[in-house]
Design a protein around this motif. Structure first.
Motif, PDB file in Angstrom:
ATOM      1  N   ALA A  96      -4.795  -3.463  -6.815  1.00 55.99           N
ATOM      2  CA  ALA A  96      -3.827  -4.034  -5.872  1.00 55.99           C
ATOM      3  C   ALA A  96      -3.928  -3.350  -4.510  1.00 55.99           C
ATOM      4  CB  ALA A  96      -2.411  -3.887  -6.426  1.00 55.99           C
ATOM      5  N   PHE A  97      -4.170  -2.039  -4.503  1.00 58.06           N
ATOM      6  CA  PHE A  97      -4.306  -1.298  -3.251  1.00 58.06           C
ATOM      7  C   PHE A  97      -5.528  -1.790  -2.473  1.00 58.06           C
ATOM      8  CE2 PHE A  97      -5.642   2.304  -0.641  1.00 58.06           C
ATOM      9  CZ  PHE A  97      -4.449   2.648  -0.026  1.00 58.06           C
ATOM     10  N   PHE A 135       2.225   6.746  -6.892  1.00 53.22           N
ATOM     11  CA  PHE A 135       1.225   7.708  -7.362  1.00 53.22           C
ATOM     12  C   PHE A 135       1.680   9.142  -7.100  1.00 53.22           C
ATOM     13  CE2 PHE A 135      -2.319   4.575  -7.794  1.00 53.22           C
ATOM     14  CZ  PHE A 135      -2.783   5.033  -9.017  1.00 53.22           C
ATOM     15  N   ILE A 136       2.308   9.384  -5.966  1.00 52.05           N
ATOM     16  CA  ILE A 136       2.808  10.734  -5.658  1.00 52.05           C
ATOM     17  C   ILE A 136       3.901  11.122  -6.656  1.00 52.05           C
ATOM     18  CG2 ILE A 136       4.132  12.065  -3.958  1.00 52.05           C
ATOM     19  CD1 ILE A 136       2.554  10.533  -1.778  1.00 52.05           C
ATOM     20  N   VAL A 137       4.806  10.188  -6.949  1.00 47.30           N
ATOM     21  CA  VAL A 137       5.877  10.465  -7.909  1.00 47.30           C
ATOM     22  C   VAL A 137       5.291  10.734  -9.301  1.00 47.30           C
ATOM     23  CG1 VAL A 137       7.842   9.422  -9.131  1.00 47.30           C
ATOM     24  CG2 VAL A 137       7.658   9.210  -6.650  1.00 47.30           C
ATOM     25  N   LEU A 138       4.325   9.933  -9.720  1.00 43.70           N
ATOM     26  CA  LEU A 138       3.713  10.140 -11.040  1.00 43.70           C
ATOM     27  C   LEU A 138       2.984  11.479 -11.111  1.00 43.70           C
ATOM     28  CD1 LEU A 138       2.338   6.558 -11.861  1.00 43.70           C
ATOM     29  CD2 LEU A 138       4.311   7.720 -12.870  1.00 43.70           C
ATOM     30  N   ALA A 139       2.350  11.856 -10.017  1.00 41.62           N
ATOM     31  CA  ALA A 139       1.669  13.155  -9.997  1.00 41.62           C
ATOM     32  C   ALA A 139       2.685  14.301 -10.040  1.00 41.62           C
ATOM     33  CB  ALA A 139       0.793  13.267  -8.760  1.00 41.62           C
ATOM     34  N   ALA A 140       3.821  14.095  -9.380  1.00 39.66           N
ATOM     35  CA  ALA A 140       4.840  15.148  -9.334  1.00 39.66           C
ATOM     36  C   ALA A 140       5.480  15.371 -10.702  1.00 39.66           C
ATOM     37  CB  ALA A 140       5.911  14.798  -8.308  1.00 39.66           C
ATOM     38  N   ILE A 141       5.720  14.295 -11.468  1.00 39.62           N
ATOM     39  CA  ILE A 141       6.362  14.495 -12.775  1.00 39.62           C
ATOM     40  C   ILE A 141       5.351  14.928 -13.831  1.00 39.62           C
ATOM     41  CG2 ILE A 141       8.233  12.873 -12.308  1.00 39.62           C
ATOM     42  CD1 ILE A 141       6.887  10.890 -14.181  1.00 39.62           C
ATOM     43  N   GLN A 142       4.093  14.785 -13.571  1.00 43.98           N
ATOM     44  CA  GLN A 142       3.004  15.256 -14.442  1.00 43.98           C
ATOM     45  C   GLN A 142       3.224  14.871 -15.909  1.00 43.98           C
ATOM     46  OE1 GLN A 142       2.697  19.446 -13.760  1.00 43.98           O
ATOM     47  NE2 GLN A 142       1.860  19.182 -11.701  1.00 43.98           N
ATOM     48  N   SER A 143       3.633  13.663 -16.135  1.00 47.22           N
ATOM     49  CA  SER A 143       3.845  13.140 -17.492  1.00 47.22           C
ATOM     50  C   SER A 143       4.736  14.047 -18.332  1.00 47.22           C
ATOM     51  CB  SER A 143       2.501  12.912 -18.188  1.00 47.22           C
ATOM     52  OG  SER A 143       1.701  12.016 -17.461  1.00 47.22           O
ATOM     53  N   SER A 144       5.784  14.575 -17.717  1.00 49.85           N
ATOM     54  CA  SER A 144       6.672  15.506 -18.424  1.00 49.85           C
ATOM     55  C   SER A 144       7.392  14.833 -19.593  1.00 49.85           C
ATOM     56  CB  SER A 144       7.706  16.092 -17.461  1.00 49.85           C
ATOM     57  OG  SER A 144       8.504  15.057 -16.908  1.00 49.85           O
ATOM     58  N   TYR A 145       7.490  13.538 -19.572  1.00 48.84           N
ATOM     59  CA  TYR A 145       8.151  12.829 -20.663  1.00 48.84           C
ATOM     60  C   TYR A 145       7.374  12.973 -21.971  1.00 48.84           C
ATOM     61  CZ  TYR A 145       4.622   9.433 -19.315  1.00 48.84           C
ATOM     62  OH  TYR A 145       3.443   8.841 -19.001  1.00 48.84           O
ATOM     63  N   LEU A 146       6.109  13.355 -21.917  1.00 49.78           N
ATOM     64  CA  LEU A 146       5.325  13.534 -23.139  1.00 49.78           C
ATOM     65  C   LEU A 146       5.799  14.748 -23.946  1.00 49.78           C
ATOM     66  CD1 LEU A 146       1.731  12.692 -21.848  1.00 49.78           C
ATOM     67  CD2 LEU A 146       3.269  11.241 -23.187  1.00 49.78           C
ATOM     68  N   ARG A 147       6.531  15.648 -23.291  1.00 53.98           N
ATOM     69  CA  ARG A 147       7.030  16.850 -23.969  1.00 53.98           C
ATOM     70  C   ARG A 147       8.454  16.657 -24.504  1.00 53.98           C
ATOM     71  NH1 ARG A 147       4.046  18.587 -19.603  1.00 53.98           N
ATOM     72  NH2 ARG A 147       5.809  18.791 -18.202  1.00 53.98           N
ATOM     73  N   CYS A 178       0.836  -1.209   0.000  1.00 52.14           N
ATOM     74  CA  CYS A 178       0.000   0.000   0.000  1.00 52.14           C
ATOM     75  C   CYS A 178       0.868   1.255   0.000  1.00 52.14           C
ATOM     76  CB  CYS A 178      -0.927   0.005   1.219  1.00 52.14           C
ATOM     77  SG  CYS A 178      -2.288  -1.162   1.120  1.00 52.14           S
ATOM     78  N   ALA A 179       1.883   1.264   0.855  1.00 57.16           N
ATOM     79  CA  ALA A 179       2.777   2.431   0.927  1.00 57.16           C
ATOM     80  C   ALA A 179       3.501   2.634  -0.404  1.00 57.16           C
ATOM     81  CB  ALA A 179       3.780   2.247   2.065  1.00 57.16           C
ATOM     82  N   PHE A 180       3.962   1.555  -1.032  1.00 56.21           N
ATOM     83  CA  PHE A 180       4.646   1.650  -2.319  1.00 56.21           C
ATOM     84  C   PHE A 180       3.722   2.227  -3.387  1.00 56.21           C
ATOM     85  CE2 PHE A 180       5.649  -0.312  -6.450  1.00 56.21           C
ATOM     86  CZ  PHE A 180       6.925   0.211  -6.650  1.00 56.21           C
ATOM     87  N   ILE A 181       2.485   1.762  -3.416  1.00 59.27           N
ATOM     88  CA  ILE A 181       1.524   2.244  -4.418  1.00 59.27           C
ATOM     89  C   ILE A 181       1.272   3.735  -4.232  1.00 59.27           C
ATOM     90  CG2 ILE A 181      -0.911   2.106  -5.122  1.00 59.27           C
ATOM     91  CD1 ILE A 181      -0.692  -0.953  -4.644  1.00 59.27           C
ATOM     92  N   VAL A 182       1.063   4.158  -2.989  1.00 60.24           N
ATOM     93  CA  VAL A 182       0.832   5.587  -2.715  1.00 60.24           C
ATOM     94  C   VAL A 182       2.057   6.400  -3.126  1.00 60.24           C
ATOM     95  CG1 VAL A 182       0.518   7.273  -0.855  1.00 60.24           C
ATOM     96  CG2 VAL A 182      -0.882   5.199  -0.914  1.00 60.24           C
TER      97      VAL A 182
END
Length: 169
Positions: free
Chosen positions: A154-155, A113-125, A106-110
């Motif tokens: 999974a969560f 998600f925090i890391v993915l929110a922080a990078i905000q899909s910047s790789y798309l640019r 659960c902690a890993f999933i959270v």
């Protein structure tokens, strides 16, 4: 010790687990659990087991006794109680380990998600004309795509697992 003695004596008699189980009116899985140390026979079954294996209960339990004891059932029940307490402790440790694994998941999933929110899909640019960026961006996008869809399941499963491990048995 008990589990090893049962297995050794059964094999020395040339009996399979199935044959011994039939003689004791139990299922083969019960004999397997005894031999693997996952459970122990009750005192009545221990006496029947000793009779089928042509030995004494004391020898099954690992003692070398020269003369028969008058309180044989009492000593057997005390030894079985110790073995049952050890099995219960092992079971509690297993449940705590499983609960820790679910909590960590659960902690890993959270955290992801925090890391993915922080990078905000910047790789798309990124400039996908560069092959290295194209491969890395595709991998990141594929991971994010699959993770965002499977991680909530999974969560939820982990939270259910945590709740189940806290239930009284």
């Amino acid at each position: 010790m008990l589990n090893e003695n049962i297995k050794k004596l059964r094999k020395s008699k040339g009996l399979s687990q199935e044959e011994l189980a039939i003689k004791l009116n139990v299922v083969r899985q019960t004999v397997s659990k005894w031999e693997n140390g996952l459970s122990v026979p009750d005192s009545g079954m221990l006496i029947a087991l000793a009779d089928e294996l042509d030995t004494s209960v004391s020898i099954l339990l690992g003692e070398t006794v020269m003369e028969p004891m008058t309180d044989d059932l009492k000593s057997i029940s005390e030894k079985l109680e110790v073995i049952n307490l050890q099995l219960a402790k092992r079971s509690r440790v297993k449940v705590k380990t499983i609960r820790w694994i679910f909590t960590s998941l659960c902690a890993f999933i959270v955290l992801v998600f925090i890391v993915l929110a922080a990078i905000q899909s910047s790789y798309l640019r990124w400039d996908y004309n560069n092959p290295e960026f194209a491969v890395a961006g595709t991998i990141l996008h594929g991971f994010e795509f699959i993770f965002v869809r499977l991680a909530p399941l999974a969560f939820i499963a982990s939270v259910i697992g945590i709740v189940i491990t806290y239930k009284k048995r």
